[in-house]
Design an enzyme around this catalytic site. Sequence first.
Site, PDB file in Angstrom:
ATOM      1  N   SER A 242      -3.275  17.041  32.123  1.00 15.10           N
ATOM      2  CA  SER A 242      -4.396  17.537  33.091  1.00 15.10           C
ATOM      3  C   SER A 242      -5.635  16.881  32.587  1.00 15.10           C
ATOM      4  CB  SER A 242      -4.503  18.822  33.506  1.00 15.10           C
ATOM      5  OG  SER A 242      -3.251  19.313  34.271  1.00 15.10           O
TER       6      SER A 242
ATOM      7  N   LYS B  73      -4.701  17.840  41.230  1.00 13.58           N
ATOM      8  CA  LYS B  73      -4.429  18.801  40.276  1.00 13.58           C
ATOM      9  C   LYS B  73      -5.758  19.494  40.017  1.00 13.58           C
ATOM     10  CE  LYS B  73      -3.060  21.290  37.085  1.00 13.58           C
ATOM     11  NZ  LYS B  73      -2.055  21.145  35.768  1.00 13.58           N
TER      12      LYS B  73
ATOM     13  N   LYS C  68     -11.312  24.105  30.844  1.00 10.76           N
ATOM     14  CA  LYS C  68     -11.665  22.662  30.664  1.00 10.76           C
ATOM     15  C   LYS C  68     -11.339  22.157  32.247  1.00 10.76           C
ATOM     16  CE  LYS C  68      -7.955  20.449  30.588  1.00 10.76           C
ATOM     17  NZ  LYS C  68      -6.477  19.859  30.633  1.00 10.76           N
TER      18      LYS C  68
END
Length: 302
Positions: free
Chosen positions: A101, A178, A246
């Site tokens: 990701s 995502k 993140k």
Amino acid sequence: MSNTALPKIAWVGLGIMGSPMAENLIKAGYSVTGYTLEQDKLDRLAKNGGTAASSIAEAVKDADVVITMVPADPHVKAVILSEDGVIANARQGATIIDMSSITPQTSIAVAEAAAQAGKDLKVLDAPVSGGEAGAIEAVLSIMVGGTQADFDRVKPIFEALGKTIILCGPHGAGQTVKAANQLIVAVNIQACAEAVVFLEKSGVDLDAALDVLAGGLAGSTVLDRKKQNFKKRDFKPGFRIDLHHKDMGIVTDAARNVGAALPVGAVVAQLVASLRAQGDGGLDHSALLRAVERLSGSNING
């Protein structure tokens, strides 16, 4: 026993998600050669029928399909774009599937670098949702960016890893979806955490309350998956706060670039950041409960 008619797979990155995913491909009959930095993870792969490699170059040299599953953008750049990396060492015509990701921009940069390598390399970005449990049970949701032809060719591989497998658009589109997924999950966990503290402080039976909430409109996959974490205060990581931090950076940055306002997402991003600053970055993202408890004056351990 691997099926020699199936494409040979190289897997780079055998962490919480990568190890069970690679093992599911082995169970489906694929020959899997893996590389990762931790020797115990390589031993685990070998014990489960895979082949351990001592470098990325060794892992990918004979592979028809190379899958990378690493934590963040710098790792993807290191394992795919460096001179010791996947593009430099992949065979002619190989397909590279990055399931990490990361930012859509990095996925696009990987596709461009592969196109310039002159080796007819195909690239897909294919991040996943479902966490450790979804990886183990092979029920991940896989969101893919790339061409229809490349997607169709490797779809059987995805079907050994997940249940919901959708091509979302060109290179980078998988990462954009995502990012939206991580926004929804974080806000949902935060809402559940606030409800848990509210219920407990009100003296309500938490088991009964969560069971009835799960059966109505407030029910969600997040509540189903994280209910036990909340009840037992068990924050062993399935998906670490560090990684969700993140991801919240990715989605807030990407949203700013396209002019989308994320008022609630921005607040939750700050709550995730604060949890990390308090030393809880290695815990599961359900530990957002700890942040609500601290704000509510509850006495928590640690």
